[in-house]
Design an enzyme around this catalytic site. Structure first.
Site, PDB file in Angstrom:
ATOM      1  N   SER A   1       0.853  -1.187   0.000  1.00 28.79           N
ATOM      2  CA  SER A   1       0.000   0.000   0.000  1.00 28.79           C
ATOM      3  C   SER A   1       0.886   1.234   0.000  1.00 28.79           C
ATOM      4  O   SER A   1       1.650   1.460   0.944  1.00 28.79           O
ATOM      5  CB  SER A   1      -0.892   0.024   1.249  1.00 28.79           C
ATOM      6  OG  SER A   1      -1.373   1.342   1.440  1.00 28.79           O
TER       7      SER A   1
ATOM      8  N   MET B   1      -9.261   7.972  -0.497  1.00 22.61           N
ATOM      9  CA  MET B   1     -10.209   8.286   0.596  1.00 22.61           C
ATOM     10  C   MET B   1     -10.805   9.671   0.375  1.00 22.61           C
ATOM     11  O   MET B   1     -10.117  10.564  -0.119  1.00 22.61           O
ATOM     12  CB  MET B   1      -9.474   8.271   1.937  1.00 22.61           C
ATOM     13  CG  MET B   1      -8.720   6.983   2.199  1.00 22.61           C
ATOM     14  SD  MET B   1      -7.934   7.000   3.819  1.00 22.61           S
ATOM     15  CE  MET B   1      -6.953   5.492   3.705  1.00 22.61           C
TER      16      MET B   1
ATOM     17  N   HIS C   1      -8.223   0.821  -4.166  1.00 20.14           N
ATOM     18  CA  HIS C   1      -9.173   0.604  -3.068  1.00 20.14           C
ATOM     19  C   HIS C   1      -9.805   1.954  -2.758  1.00 20.14           C
ATOM     20  O   HIS C   1      -9.134   2.841  -2.237  1.00 20.14           O
ATOM     21  CB  HIS C   1      -8.365   0.053  -1.876  1.00 20.14           C
ATOM     22  CG  HIS C   1      -9.141  -0.124  -0.615  1.00 20.14           C
ATOM     23  ND1 HIS C   1      -8.534  -0.301   0.617  1.00 20.14           N
ATOM     24  CD2 HIS C   1     -10.482  -0.162  -0.365  1.00 20.14           C
ATOM     25  CE1 HIS C   1      -9.439  -0.450   1.553  1.00 20.14           C
ATOM     26  NE2 HIS C   1     -10.635  -0.357   0.996  1.00 20.14           N
TER      27      HIS C   1
ATOM     28  N   ASP D   1      -6.417  -6.715   4.007  1.00 20.75           N
ATOM     29  CA  ASP D   1      -5.762  -5.395   4.040  1.00 20.75           C
ATOM     30  C   ASP D   1      -5.766  -4.840   5.455  1.00 20.75           C
ATOM     31  O   ASP D   1      -6.837  -4.608   6.020  1.00 20.75           O
ATOM     32  CB  ASP D   1      -6.542  -4.478   3.083  1.00 20.75           C
ATOM     33  CG  ASP D   1      -5.972  -3.071   2.971  1.00 20.75           C
ATOM     34  OD1 ASP D   1      -4.938  -2.770   3.597  1.00 20.75           O
ATOM     35  OD2 ASP D   1      -6.591  -2.259   2.237  1.00 20.75           O
TER      36      ASP D   1
HETATM   37  C1  DX5 Z   1      -6.291   1.429   5.343  1.00 20.46           C
HETATM   38  C2  DX5 Z   1      -5.800   1.083   3.974  1.00 20.46           C
HETATM   39  C3  DX5 Z   1      -4.665   0.142   3.960  1.00 20.46           C
HETATM   40  C4  DX5 Z   1      -3.431   0.626   4.690  1.00 20.46           C
HETATM   41  C5  DX5 Z   1      -2.641  -0.576   5.115  1.00 20.46           C
HETATM   42  O1  DX5 Z   1      -7.508   2.058   5.255  1.00 20.46           O
HETATM   43  O2  DX5 Z   1      -6.840   0.478   3.224  1.00 20.46           O
HETATM   44  O3  DX5 Z   1      -4.344  -0.257   2.624  1.00 20.46           O
HETATM   45  O4  DX5 Z   1      -2.629   1.481   3.951  1.00 20.46           O
HETATM   46  O5  DX5 Z   1      -1.545  -0.159   5.869  1.00 20.46           O
HETATM   47  P1  DX5 Z   1      -0.850  -1.098   6.946  1.00 20.46           P
HETATM   48  O6  DX5 Z   1      -0.293  -2.289   6.214  1.00 20.46           O
HETATM   49  O7  DX5 Z   1       0.209  -0.218   7.526  1.00 20.46           O
HETATM   50  O8  DX5 Z   1      -1.900  -1.510   7.944  1.00 20.46           O
HETATM   51 ZN    ZN Z   2      -6.332  -0.424   1.226  1.00 17.79          ZN
END
Ligand code: DX5
Ligand code: ZN
Length: 212
Positions: free
Chosen positions: A6, A35, A64, A173
């Site tokens: 990510s 987001m 995403h 995720d």
């Molecule tokens: C959170 C995102 C994830 C995030 C994961 O809302 O969808 O993709 O970046 O990050 P880590 O691996 O640090 O939890």
């Molecule tokens: Zn994500």
């Protein structure tokens, strides 16, 4: 296991180097978190940055979206030709309409499910999906703690997939590292997203440690 770093945890001051480095380090997909500040309490990147990412990435994009208006964001992001696009079950009333829209755009449709949402809601949609994204943190931020109930959900989902659409992938995720990767594999997970774990370590070593 396929690995999708990510880029939320990347250094955005040198984003082109970061994307190039994870692709060279052997990732399978580049996970891009979009987001809107409404569906989740954070804002990240929009089409200008996704355009820049798409130009540098040598691996397919896995977008995403954590937004209220899925239709609007899909129109903005479709030109960058992601391989997969995940939208949230919780933010949509007309799931089949969005799935069909993605198919028409030749983007593989995926539904993301929050930690508190039961996977039973997918029973009558699973046949139309190429992937399901199970959240193992509440969406909005990188670096959060892994919520282990996702393991039970992945096992249940695997049964549903075997019954109804064996080609559908399970992606998880949030909070993923070498500490929980084996349990995820055993639960039937096909793709993991990892942000902080990859970007805070040597990229190649971290990615390889997740390819179980
Ligand atoms: C959170 C995102 C994830 C995030 C994961 O809302 O969808 O993709 O970046 O990050 P880590 O691996 O640090 O939890
Ligand atoms: Zn994500």
């Amino acid at each position: 296991m396929l690995v999708a770093p990510s880029i939320l945890s990347a250094d955005f001051g040198k984003l082109d180097n970061e994307i190039d480095a994870i692709c060279k380090a052997g990732c399978d997909l580049v996970h891009v978190d979009v987001m809107d500040g409404h569906f989740v309490p954070n804002m990240t990147i929009g089409p200008v940055i996704v355009d820049a990412v798409a130009k540098v990435a040598t691996k397919p994009l896995d977008i995403h979206i954590m937004v209220e208006n899925n239709n609007f964001f899909i129109d903005l992001l479709a030109p960058f030709k992601p391989e997969y696009l995940s939208f949230h079950y919780e933010s949509e009333n007309h799931h089949n309409r969005i799935i069909q829209k993605l198919r028409n755009l030749e983007i593989k449709p995926s539904i993301a499910i929050n930690p508190a949402t039961n996977i039973d809601v997918l029973e009558y949609m699973i046949e139309d999906l190429d992937m399901v994204l199970l959240m193992s943190v509440n969406p909005g931020f990188g670096g959060q703690k892994f919520i282990p109930n996702v393991l039970e959900k992945a096992k249940k989902l695997k049964e549903m997939i075997e019954r109804k659409n064996p080609n559908c992938l399970i992606e998880v995720d949030g909070g993923i590292s070498d500490k929980n990767i084996n349990e995820l594999k055993q639960a039937g997970v096909d793709v993991v997203v990892a942000g902080s774990y990859v970007f805070k370590n040597d990229y190649k070593t971290a990615i390889e440690s997740l390819k179980v």
